[in-house]
Design an enzyme around this catalytic site. Sequence first.
Site, PDB file in Angstrom:
ATOM      1  N   TYR A 158      42.248  34.604  39.823  1.00  0.00           N
ATOM      2  CA  TYR A 158      41.629  35.875  39.440  1.00  0.00           C
ATOM      3  C   TYR A 158      41.795  36.903  40.557  1.00  0.00           C
ATOM      4  O   TYR A 158      42.527  37.848  40.438  1.00  0.00           O
ATOM      5  CB  TYR A 158      40.159  35.671  39.084  1.00  0.00           C
TER       6      TYR A 158
ATOM      7  N   SER B  12      42.416  39.258  32.437  1.00  0.00           N
ATOM      8  CA  SER B  12      41.858  40.521  32.871  1.00  0.00           C
ATOM      9  C   SER B  12      42.488  40.920  34.203  1.00  0.00           C
ATOM     10  O   SER B  12      43.685  41.118  34.272  1.00  0.00           O
ATOM     11  CB  SER B  12      40.338  40.401  32.965  1.00  0.00           C
TER      12      SER B  12
ATOM     13  N   ASP C 238      39.521  44.646  21.935  1.00  0.00           N
ATOM     14  CA  ASP C 238      39.269  44.625  23.379  1.00  0.00           C
ATOM     15  C   ASP C 238      39.102  46.066  23.836  1.00  0.00           C
ATOM     16  O   ASP C 238      40.077  46.779  24.061  1.00  0.00           O
ATOM     17  CB  ASP C 238      40.418  43.955  24.120  1.00  0.00           C
TER      18      ASP C 238
ATOM     19  N   HIS D 295      37.532  41.203  24.502  1.00  0.00           N
ATOM     20  CA  HIS D 295      37.993  40.821  25.823  1.00  0.00           C
ATOM     21  C   HIS D 295      37.775  39.341  26.115  1.00  0.00           C
ATOM     22  O   HIS D 295      38.318  38.807  27.068  1.00  0.00           O
ATOM     23  CB  HIS D 295      37.286  41.676  26.871  1.00  0.00           C
TER      24      HIS D 295
END
Length: 800
Positions: free
Chosen positions: A557, A638, A728, A770
Amino acid sequence: MRHLVLLSSNAQLGHSHFPCFFRTKNVLELIRIQSRKTVSSAQERLLTVTLKSKNFGTTRAMGSLPESDLSPSTAGVIRLKYPKVGRDETCKDVIHGREVPDPYRQLEDPKAEVTKAFVKSQVQLTKSVLSICDSKDKLREKITASYDYPKFSCPYRRGNKYLYTHNTGLQAQSVLYMQEMLDEDGEVLLDPNTWSEDGTISLAHMKFSEDAAYLAYGQSASGSDWITIKVMRVADRVVQSDTLSWAKFSSLAWTHDHKGFFYNRYPEPTKNGLEDAGTETETNLFHELYYHFLGTDQAEDILCWRDSEHAHWFSRAEVTHDGQYLVLSVEEGCDPVNRLYYCDLSTLPRGLEGFRQNKELQLPFVKLVDNFDAQYELVANEGSVFTFLTNMDAPRYKLTRVDVNYPSSWEDVIAESESDVLTSADLVNGRNLVVCYMSDVKHVLKVHDLRSGELLHTLPLEIGSVSEIAGRPEDPDFFYSFTSFLTPGIIYRCDLSTGTPDITVLREIPIKNLDRSMFETRQVFVPSKDGNNVPMFVVARKDMVLNGNHPALLYGYGGFNVSLTPSFSVSRLVLAQHFGAVIGIANIRGGGEYGEEWHKAGSLANKQNCFDDFIACGEYLVKAGYTRNENLCIEGGSNGGLLVAACINQRPDLFGCALAHVGVMDMLRFHKFTIGHAWTSDYGCADIAEEFDWLIKYSPLHNVRRPWENGSKSVQYPSTMLLTADHDDRVVPLHSLKLLATLQHELCTSLDNSLQTNPIIARIDTKAGHGSGRPTKKIIDELVDSYSFFAKMTASTWID
């Protein structure tokens, strides 16, 4: 969670993406070609048709694609027929004197016919590719069976009742239960599964009044961030007429007279009439705080706070445990910094009722902290004395205290640790603080005294994560939930009434159809490009031989102060068990694993460190003998989707497969859509010349290159799947659509006999957002599609 974050965590089954923006308390491939005449074993399995073969019935049984999706090449290799979309070569921006083409700008409009046609054709192409992923049925059967285990949240008290959520296993949404005693069966209070036939309306947020007489809760449709707030009278389960629309990123805070609650909303969007909320791209501006009186129309709600000079600011509010103060946190982005205001509700001459009669007034907030220098999170108050969790002069966080009557005098309650990060603090048993630390990405749980800060107890905890803590100041006990890579969940009850912690297991979550004893977890520290050591967890079978022949899945991430602590994932263990896969979880810079210094080392001008760290972790898995380049798949969602896309641009030779979920791909325009402006705190903004220079260097959309034209004749992009969804409204689909069109054009359709024969496809979901709020079936569907693609593209063989 503390608020809203651009995050992608893999708790439980798979991916729950929260791209940027609130952090919340208590708290995420096809083939490689070596040359024009050399086909890898994975490609042989996928593309068995040659120019001389016309028997598609036979070849399809061997794993071939439908003829309509194939295009023969002179090299005897069958290529995918990629859908074409018109390029507008005249669409260019001049940014700080530099011309930047944007030929797919038309794909930014989700309602445009060209966008709809492009999406439809890409969906069909992806279905064709997935149809030859021969492990798909086995994966679905195994993941579904393994995921069919009960899931519980920690119980928590409101009034004289215990509340908790429970999913029997494969229910679309978890159900809210209520009970009087811990040892009795709970009664259903709220069942989101009754709200829609397909489970796509979810419970997004909820808050009980202090006496538990009423429950305010938010409903989200199709995974959108928009929620509609409803109210239930708990005693008879009757849903009231109150309906509050256009709430987003909302706090909920009841006043202790039980007459109503505070909530946040945006002005009603007007662009395109919003026929389908959640599909728009309009920027969210002017976050407002309102108070709603029970039984009234939303038009009568009181505007309590709105900053008309700062359209990008947003707020969240909470009422102190004694009911006297309303505390307002004002934020301008995703950075862990906020302004801190408060209002003494007891001093309002006519209470909140007085503001109903004069709607031009807003609440008289007192500004306790009026800058964005640090983060302050309310922990407790004793009258006018407030205790906060803060990073002020403490990048690893500390607890500090102030009497609001003497706002210039602050004192530390628990000082910053020399090595560990203080992640949360909760007041229980009158004056005990339950404090959670993160030490080398594993949680440690301690009990301190509220007034002196003295350490009283260290609670026993295995290596893993405290995923939830639930307790109240007036109760002598509290509950906490533990999880790890191999433990789905254990809920503990800790009783402090005798002064010595009495810890018992309230629930230990069983799991069937999966032998967890065959796996082990290791933590390694990998030197990055600049010599910095990056922690990484490696989960694999105990009997694994390090011969480099295993498929590997590397997840990361690296942003917004988000930490990837150990969490349980059925799907990853299925990959490890039945494909012999190695699972790597990289704790790269940009996250919060070592506090604010670690976060800042991977943001703004330092963002390249994130990519360097992730690449180093991939190289480690190869060098240590876990896998080979062609068998290494990277995954992230993301901000993690950005990570994956940037890394395949920078090192296409290192990876055999890539799964980029709901990624931020256009780094020059992300701030122009929905809540994207909040992410400039981590990325910067292209409107500023210096920051444009940072962004243009790694923006996935603007750095697609043909690697074979740079002296690497045998290198192409890895097999790639971009994943997005039509609702999203956090990271809007245009990011993935524009990158998809760019990758396919630059690498495939603009050339005859391109060296790019690894597939570039997209999975575009409907009635999904999302990541949060998705029904279980949609989660399993996505996992099956993405991981069967991973297995096919890395030539992985199913092991019974």
